[in-house]
Design an enzyme around this catalytic site. Sequence first.
Site, short mmCIF file in Angstrom:
data_model
loop_
_atom_site.label_atom_id
_atom_site.label_comp_id
_atom_site.label_asym_id
_atom_site.label_seq_id
_atom_site.Cartn_x
_atom_site.Cartn_y
_atom_site.Cartn_z
N TYR A 177 14.84 -26.03 26.48
CA TYR A 177 15.22 -27.07 25.48
C TYR A 177 14.26 -27.14 24.42
O TYR A 177 14.42 -27.73 23.30
CB TYR A 177 14.75 -28.54 26.17
N HIS B 289 15.32 -23.64 36.81
CA HIS B 289 16.11 -24.22 36.32
C HIS B 289 17.65 -23.94 36.61
O HIS B 289 18.54 -24.97 36.87
CB HIS B 289 16.29 -23.93 34.74
N1 LIG Z 1 18.80 -29.17 34.75
C1 LIG Z 1 19.84 -28.90 34.14
O1 LIG Z 1 20.50 -27.94 34.33
C2 LIG Z 1 20.21 -29.94 33.20
C3 LIG Z 1 21.41 -29.90 32.58
C4 LIG Z 1 21.71 -30.79 31.52
C5 LIG Z 1 20.76 -31.92 31.35
N2 LIG Z 1 19.73 -31.87 31.92
C6 LIG Z 1 18.67 -33.08 31.74
O2 LIG Z 1 19.42 -34.22 31.87
C7 LIG Z 1 19.14 -34.94 30.95
C8 LIG Z 1 20.54 -35.94 30.80
O3 LIG Z 1 21.57 -35.29 30.44
P1 LIG Z 1 22.23 -35.26 29.28
O4 LIG Z 1 21.52 -35.40 28.17
O5 LIG Z 1 22.99 -33.97 29.19
O6 LIG Z 1 23.25 -36.41 29.41
P2 LIG Z 1 23.41 -37.96 29.55
O7 LIG Z 1 21.86 -38.54 29.62
O8 LIG Z 1 24.35 -38.39 30.42
O9 LIG Z 1 23.91 -38.44 28.07
C9 LIG Z 1 23.34 -38.22 26.76
C10 LIG Z 1 24.35 -38.61 25.58
O10 LIG Z 1 25.03 -39.87 25.75
C11 LIG Z 1 24.79 -40.83 24.88
N3 LIG Z 1 24.26 -42.02 25.32
C12 LIG Z 1 23.05 -42.27 25.67
N4 LIG Z 1 22.90 -43.77 25.90
C13 LIG Z 1 24.15 -44.13 25.98
C14 LIG Z 1 24.62 -45.35 26.05
N5 LIG Z 1 23.98 -46.30 26.61
N6 LIG Z 1 26.08 -45.68 25.93
C15 LIG Z 1 26.62 -44.81 25.21
N7 LIG Z 1 26.11 -43.37 25.02
C16 LIG Z 1 25.17 -42.97 25.53
C17 LIG Z 1 23.72 -40.05 23.80
O11 LIG Z 1 24.13 -39.78 22.52
P3 LIG Z 1 23.07 -40.61 21.25
O12 LIG Z 1 21.74 -39.72 21.61
O13 LIG Z 1 23.69 -40.78 19.88
O14 LIG Z 1 22.81 -42.02 22.02
C18 LIG Z 1 23.86 -38.47 24.50
O15 LIG Z 1 24.90 -37.74 23.65
C19 LIG Z 1 18.97 -33.79 29.50
O16 LIG Z 1 18.34 -34.62 28.55
C20 LIG Z 1 17.95 -33.03 30.36
O17 LIG Z 1 16.71 -33.67 30.41
C21 LIG Z 1 19.35 -30.96 32.85
#
Ligand SMILES: NC(=O)c1ccc[n+]([C@@H]2O[C@H](COP(=O)([O-])OP(=O)(O)OC[C@H]3O[C@@H](n4cnc5c(N)ncnc54)[C@H](OP(=O)(O)O)[C@@H]3O)[C@@H](O)[C@H]2O)c1
Length: 270
Positions: free
Chosen positions: A43, A101
């Site tokens: 990241y 990961h």
């Molecule tokens: N282990 C893995 O392979 C893996 C893969 C993917 C992710 N991850 C981890 O999981 C974390 C979360 O996953 P993610 O970031 O992909 O997805 P997520 O948390 O499900 O969604 C984040 C997105 O949703 C929007 N958002 C946030 N709060 C909101 C709300 N209350 N209402 C509407 N939209 C909202 C954000 O946009 P805005 O910023 O514009 O609010 C952002 O674009 C990552 O940051 C990472 O640390 C791990």
Amino acid sequence: MEKQDVIPRMGFGTFGRNGKEGIDAILCALETGYRHLDTAQTYDTEFEVGEALRRSGLKRDEVFLTTKISTDNFGPGALVPSLEKSLEALRIDQVDLTLIHWPAPYGRIPLEVYMTQIAEAQARGLTRLIGVSNFTIALLEQTEALLGKGKIANNQFELNPILQNKKLANYCQEKEILVTCYLPIARGMLSDEPVLRSIGEKHGETPEQVAIAFELAKGYCTIPTSGRPERIRSNFKASSITLSPDEIAAIETIDRDHRVVDPDWGPKWD
Ligand SMILES: NC(=O)c1ccc[n+]([C@@H]2O[C@H](COP(=O)([O-])OP(=O)(O)OC[C@H]3O[C@@H](n4cnc5c(N)ncnc54)[C@H](OP(=O)(O)O)[C@@H]3O)[C@@H](O)[C@H]2O)c1
């Protein structure tokens, strides 16, 4: 105390939280009350996490830090030095939880090669706990056969109300492996889900808050992210919502296996 009991269930994801804006968002999360930050070598947010922690004035032991080893660092002798670099970027001596990961792309590097190295990193004190991400039941079984029972504290995978991954989640819970939900709010795709909306409307909550409350009610860890202070705060507020058994049962019916993260080189999902 079970080893997974030390992992705060309400975490803050840091994918996309890069640079100055990223530091501001992570700092906002710490000021809001999040005490678990999720980063990864790929990241490029380890520096930002360390910097936000330093600026927050919180003590190191007040915040739980997770990082993840990139599949590029699985070769013999590569994993431990890569984690040392992560610690340098974070400016800390020990990470709380280090995850593999992804399993090696196309299974090209044998599991033994990287799992024995992450166990060595733990034995050297570079990480308190070790775990995995995107591991299937078969891979978890191979890992248990290799390292022994109870070594793996956590499996992080895609899970939210429209991808409940019940078979894998149930297996992890039986094995006392904490489940961490990534994409916990399905990247903002839950706003029109009728069941989440109607439960939320009854209590003045957003569909995203209902989703996060559901994941916490199931005993999972959840790591939503946002770059916007109002969403960082509203997502956190979900940790004080209590859903009724009927509401939880209603959310369990909306699973439709809606997977977003599915690279060709990944494992065959359960
Ligand atoms: N282990 C893995 O392979 C893996 C893969 C993917 C992710 N991850 C981890 O999981 C974390 C979360 O996953 P993610 O970031 O992909 O997805 P997520 O948390 O499900 O969604 C984040 C997105 O949703 C929007 N958002 C946030 N709060 C909101 C709300 N209350 N209402 C509407 N939209 C909202 C954000 O946009 P805005 O910023 O514009 O609010 C952002 O674009 C990552 O940051 C990472 O640390 C791990």
